[in-house]
Design a protein around this motif. Structure first.
Motif, PDB file in Angstrom:
ATOM      1  N   MET A 118       0.845  -1.202   0.000  1.00 16.13           N
ATOM      2  CA  MET A 118       0.000   0.000   0.000  1.00 16.13           C
ATOM      3  C   MET A 118       0.875   1.245   0.000  1.00 16.13           C
ATOM      4  N   ARG A 119       1.278   1.651  -1.199  1.00 14.19           N
ATOM      5  CA  ARG A 119       2.060   2.866  -1.376  1.00 14.19           C
ATOM      6  C   ARG A 119       1.158   3.978  -1.908  1.00 14.19           C
ATOM      7  N   TYR A 120       1.732   5.167  -2.028  1.00 18.92           N
ATOM      8  CA  TYR A 120       0.950   6.288  -2.575  1.00 18.92           C
ATOM      9  C   TYR A 120       0.450   5.974  -3.982  1.00 18.92           C
ATOM     10  N   ARG A 121       1.293   5.300  -4.756  1.00 15.97           N
ATOM     11  CA  ARG A 121       0.898   4.947  -6.120  1.00 15.97           C
ATOM     12  C   ARG A 121      -0.298   3.986  -6.110  1.00 15.97           C
ATOM     13  N   ASP A 122      -0.249   3.019  -5.201  1.00 17.18           N
ATOM     14  CA  ASP A 122      -1.362   2.069  -5.097  1.00 17.18           C
ATOM     15  C   ASP A 122      -2.642   2.770  -4.646  1.00 17.18           C
ATOM     16  N   ALA A 123      -2.509   3.685  -3.674  1.00 17.28           N
ATOM     17  CA  ALA A 123      -3.678   4.437  -3.209  1.00 17.28           C
ATOM     18  C   ALA A 123      -4.254   5.304  -4.325  1.00 17.28           C
ATOM     19  N   ALA A 124      -3.373   5.909  -5.132  1.00 11.58           N
ATOM     20  CA  ALA A 124      -3.829   6.736  -6.252  1.00 11.58           C
ATOM     21  C   ALA A 124      -4.569   5.893  -7.291  1.00 11.58           C
ATOM     22  N   LEU A 125      -4.110   4.675  -7.529  1.00 15.08           N
ATOM     23  CA  LEU A 125      -4.795   3.774  -8.461  1.00 15.08           C
ATOM     24  C   LEU A 125      -6.176   3.396  -7.952  1.00 15.08           C
ATOM     25  N   ILE A 126      -6.266   3.125  -6.639  1.00 17.65           N
ATOM     26  CA  ILE A 126      -7.562   2.785  -6.039  1.00 17.65           C
ATOM     27  C   ILE A 126      -8.520   3.970  -6.150  1.00 17.65           C
ATOM     28  N   LEU A 127      -8.009   5.168  -5.853  1.00 21.58           N
ATOM     29  CA  LEU A 127      -8.852   6.367  -5.961  1.00 21.58           C
ATOM     30  C   LEU A 127      -9.287   6.621  -7.399  1.00 21.58           C
ATOM     31  N   SER A 128      -8.398   6.338  -8.353  1.00 25.16           N
ATOM     32  CA  SER A 128      -8.758   6.508  -9.766  1.00 25.16           C
ATOM     33  C   SER A 128      -9.909   5.577 -10.132  1.00 25.16           C
ATOM     34  N   TYR A 129      -9.839   4.346  -9.603  1.00 27.83           N
ATOM     35  CA  TYR A 129     -10.939   3.411  -9.874  1.00 27.83           C
ATOM     36  C   TYR A 129     -12.240   3.892  -9.237  1.00 27.83           C
ATOM     37  N   THR A 130     -12.171   4.382  -8.009  1.00 22.66           N
ATOM     38  CA  THR A 130     -13.397   4.843  -7.346  1.00 22.66           C
ATOM     39  C   THR A 130     -14.041   5.997  -8.113  1.00 22.66           C
ATOM     40  N   TRP A 131     -13.222   6.908  -8.643  1.00 22.35           N
ATOM     41  CA  TRP A 131     -13.766   8.029  -9.419  1.00 22.35           C
ATOM     42  C   TRP A 131     -14.371   7.537 -10.737  1.00 22.35           C
ATOM     43  N   LEU A 132     -13.668   6.624 -11.415  1.00 19.43           N
ATOM     44  CA  LEU A 132     -14.176   6.097 -12.678  1.00 19.43           C
ATOM     45  C   LEU A 132     -15.471   5.319 -12.461  1.00 19.43           C
TER      46      LEU A 132
END
Length: 337
Positions: A118-132
């Protein structure tokens, strides 16, 4: 307005004020504390706070106006925008809570590999999915003109006025709530129950060590022994209370509204308009509870907002003392003259 409508309007006003204050305080803590900003869960909390604030300033005032005037507030274009936001923000909030539960699950169940998983990059990917994920449903609804003012909830939300689209709208609504509410609930239950299992395992190990220590210390005072046993009991209950709060508030706030939306699709069951607004208020209450459940009652956030308040009070006290000193000097000059 009837007495029920006055009460419901008052409830919405209280929810708006508390939600605005609490979520702004969470945002201030995030901006003030570098330690909070460094943590990966801070991104999910920031996203959840953003959704809550936008819901507070856009949807809740129009619901209040809908309760008071019993009609659509503003024009169709404003209502369509607010209805779009309502669908997007509600889904985004649910998925953000699911993301927070996944973060806690990885941190507790896989503590040694947490920083690699769980890095910042992983969190950003999860957030990108939630927005999409969140934006796809309101786009479809808006393109099919399934957004408008719904008198049952006194809100601009998903609403189908055309009888010929009824079957498609029923399918869309079922899929929407399955992939937002139900999916988030399944993730919450799975992750937090895994966390609870690990917490109970660690509590048992600590309890065994504590009991062995109490047996060896034969000369220990009875009050100390009693205090250790009470701490054991509190430790066992602490994790259960936290996880029950996470899952319980999610179900209590969202389930009545989602069930009402699904039952409404059946033409057989008649739903009282007061209950429709109450279920909507319960959904809004999640905007109020989230800052306390996920942020403000945690030790790090408590310390941060107390530091902010102390800093403000200290600055005001310095300013007041400076004003007092200036006025004293002015009075002395007048006396000397």
């Amino acid at each position: 307005m009837s007495i029920w409508e006055v009460i419901l309007a008052f409830v919405v006003v209280v929810l708006m004020l508390v939600a605005l204050l609490a979520n702004v305080l969470v945002l201030l803590c995030f901006l003030y504390s570098a330690d909070i900003r460094k943590q990966v869960p801070g991104l999910f909390i920031l996203n959840l706070t953003f959704c809550n604030l936008l819901m507070t300033v856009s949807n809740m005032p129009l619901t209040l106006a809908g309760i008071i005037y019993k009609s659509q507030p503003g024009g169709d274009q404003i209502c369509h925008i607010v209805g779009f936001l309502e669908t997007f923000l509600t889904t985004n909030s649910m998925l953000s809570m699911a993301a927070l539960s996944i973060d806690r699950w990885i941190a507790v169940v896989f503590p040694l590999s947490y920083h690699s998983k769980m890095r910042y990059r992983d969190a950003a990917l999860i957030l990108s999915y939630t927005w999409l994920h969140s934006v796809s449903f309101p786009i479809v609804a808006a393109s099919l003109s399934w957004v408008g003012f719904h008198h049952l909830y006194a809100s601009c939300t998903l609403y189908n006025k055309r009888a010929e689209d009824r079957t498609q709208f029923v399918i869309f609504t079922g899929v929407f709530h399955t992939l937002s509410f139900l999916l988030s609930l399944v993730v919450l239950c799975f992750t937090y129950l895994k966390v609870l299992k690990v917490a109970r395992f660690h509590c048992k190990r600590i309890d065994v060590i504590t009991m062995q220590t109490l047996v060896l210390l034969v000369d220990i005072h009875p009050s100390v022994r009693e205090h250790c046993l009470e701490e054991q009991k509190r430790r066992r209950q602490r994790a259960t209370k936290k996880i029950s709060t996470f899952i319980g508030t999610f179900i209590l706030c969202f389930a009545p509204y989602v069930i009402t939306r699904l039952v409404e699709l059946s033409s057989v069951v008649h739903i009282n308009s007061h209950w429709g607004i109450i279920s909507k208020c319960l959904a809004y209450s999640k905007v109020v509870s989230d800052p306390f459940v996920y942020s403000l009652l945690r030790h790090q956030y408590k310390k941060t907002w107390k530091d902010i308040i102390n800093k403000i009070l200290k600055r005001s006290s310095i300013n007041s003392s400076a004003l007092t000193s200036e006025s004293h000097n002015r009075n002395m000059l007048q006396v000397n003259d």
